[in-house]
Design a protein around this motif. Structure first.
Motif: not given
Ligand SMILES: NC(=O)c1ccc[n+]([C@@H]2O[C@H](COP(=O)([O-])OP(=O)(O)OC[C@H]3O[C@@H](n4cnc5c(N)ncnc54)[C@H](O)[C@@H]3O)[C@@H](O)[C@H]2O)c1
Length: 386
Positions: A10, A12, A37, A40, A86, A129, A219-220
């Motif tokens: 994940g 990217a 995906d 996104i 995720a 997480s 919340n990032v």
């Molecule tokens: N952004 C936040 O505020 C936040 C807060 C708490 C936890 N998180 C966790 O941090 C992680 C990253 O979050 P993010 O904000 O970068 O999200 P994001 O959606 O920007 O990145 C997730 C990446 O995972 C990829 N992806 C989705 N399903 C996939 C699959 N089945 N196989 C391979 N790749 C897949 C997507 O293409 C995307 O590039 C996640 O696990 C999220 O639950 C994020």
């Protein structure tokens, strides 16, 4: 074991791409496995906010974390794994339940099985997480001390009683920062799957003797967060509505709070979680410990963009949402060291500058309206003026 070669599942995405760049700066090689995906990244990958930053710098393999062959291929020659793949929308998780369970839990299970296959090769696993595992989180009751209220009742929310009450005396509560030892009681499918994902990895790493770190982010926010995904990222959604002079619907009474942590701070702790010498598995919150209300967010964005917001505090609410969130940093500091976090307003200034440079096209606002209809049709968006 000196670690050199990182795989980001994940990678990217928002957090993964920024972490990839920080790992490169710190001397690691980085490979990414990502399904890219379209929710996104959009349908034109060249226009993905995050992909274009990493395209020339890291090896990118397109593939799904649920596909054992893809994960096996991606793990070749790697000695540290960061698992960020995720589904991330709390609201969307409440009706796409199989999809969220599958991506978040099966993906972790596939990685866990691969770790067994290549035992000895991997020296560190980092798993993203979420604060969502705490659900409503911790509160202080003046009579009963620290308490952990369960889901708020729909009947209360419908009559504008948004704050959780003491589970013992139904009295008023003061919000507290969540500690890692607090009970886990997620209120959303997203939170349930994030806890399962975290535990699958920690359990297996514990059994195999691989030091692992589960980072429970608040919340990032910041440059790079998707400007296309209408299912998550309140700052992107509000920004686009504001810049397009469209009304902003602020849920509940606008006084729900979140702990907004800037992307560079999160990337810094991701790198430390790979780099620091550890011998066991750790669960650590990543957040500032400060809270902002939704109305603070609207004000900060409108000041930064220099635009008067058109908004209404609607009284509507989403099933699965929580009222208040903030992280205790005690364990994070103990395990990964001290750090000066970016202040909310400073982070907002950097974020809004980036949004202005990227431009907005209205698609996110339209998608957001669609996402609210999906929730309403599923009976998960309620309340407000009838
Ligand atoms: N952004 C936040 O505020 C936040 C807060 C708490 C936890 N998180 C966790 O941090 C992680 C990253 O979050 P993010 O904000 O970068 O999200 P994001 O959606 O920007 O990145 C997730 C990446 O995972 C990829 N992806 C989705 N399903 C996939 C699959 N089945 N196989 C391979 N790749 C897949 C997507 O293409 C995307 O590039 C996640 O696990 C999220 O639950 C994020």
């Amino acid at each position: 074991m000196s670690l050199k070669h990182c795989l980001i599942l994940g990678g990217a995405g928002f957090i993964g791409s920024r972490t990839a760049l920080r790992l490169l700066e710190s001397g690691y090689s980085v490979r990414i496995l990502d399904s890219l995906d379209p929710q996104i990244h959009g349908t034109s990958l060249a226009r993905s906010e995050t992909l274009k930053c990493i395209w020339d710098h890291v090896e990118i393999q397109a593939g799904d974390v649920r596909d054992p062959a893809a994960v096996e291929r991606a793990l070749k020659g790697v000695d540290a794994v960061l698992h960020f793949a995720a589904g991330t929308g709390t609201g969307q998780s409440m009706y796409q339940i199989r999809q969220y369970s599958d991506v978040n839990v099966t993906g972790a299970a596939v990685l866990a099985e691969q770790l067994i296959r290549i035992k000895g090769q991997i020296g560190r696993v980092v798993i993203s997480s979420s604060r969502a595992v705490y659900g409503e989180g911790a509160y202080l009751c003046l009579e009963h001390g620290r308490v952990y209220p369960h889901n708020r009742k729909v009947a209360d929310l419908e009559t504008g009683r948004f704050n959780p009450v003491c589970p013992q005396c139904a009295g008023p509560l003061l919000e507290q920062s969540s500690e890692e030892s607090d009970p886990v009681q997620p209120t959303s499918i997203y939170g349930i799957t994030k806890y399962s994902q975290e535990q699958v990895i920690l359990n297996l790493c514990g059994a195999l003797g691989i030091p692992a770190v589960a980072l429970r982010y608040q919340n990032v926010f910041g440059p790079g967060q998707s400007l296309k995904n209408p299912y998550t990222g309140i700052l992107s959604i509000f920004s686009q509505l504001l810049l397009q002079n469209r009304p902003i619907n602020v849920f509940e009474d606008g006084l729900a709070t979140r702990d907004f942590v800037y992307i560079d701070d999160v990337a810094e702790f991701n790198v430390r979680a790979v780099r620091e010498p550890l011998t066991s598995c750790e669960i650590l919150n990543v957040g500032t410990g400060f809270r902002q209300t939704l109305l603070d967010v609207v004000t900060a964005l409108s000041e930064s963009y220099g635009k008067e917001p058109e908004f209404s505090v609607s009284g509507q609410f989403r099933i699965g949402d929580i009222r208040h969130a903030a992280a205790s940093q005690t364990q994070l500091r103990r395990v990964l060291g001290e750090h000066r976090f970016v202040e909310f307003k400073q982070g907002i200034a950097k974020f809004t500058q980036w949004v202005m440079a990227e431009g907005t096209d209205g698609a996110l606002g339209t998608g957001y309206t669609r996402s609210l209809s999906e929730m309403a049709n599923s009976g998960l968006l309620k309340g407000g003026k009838k």
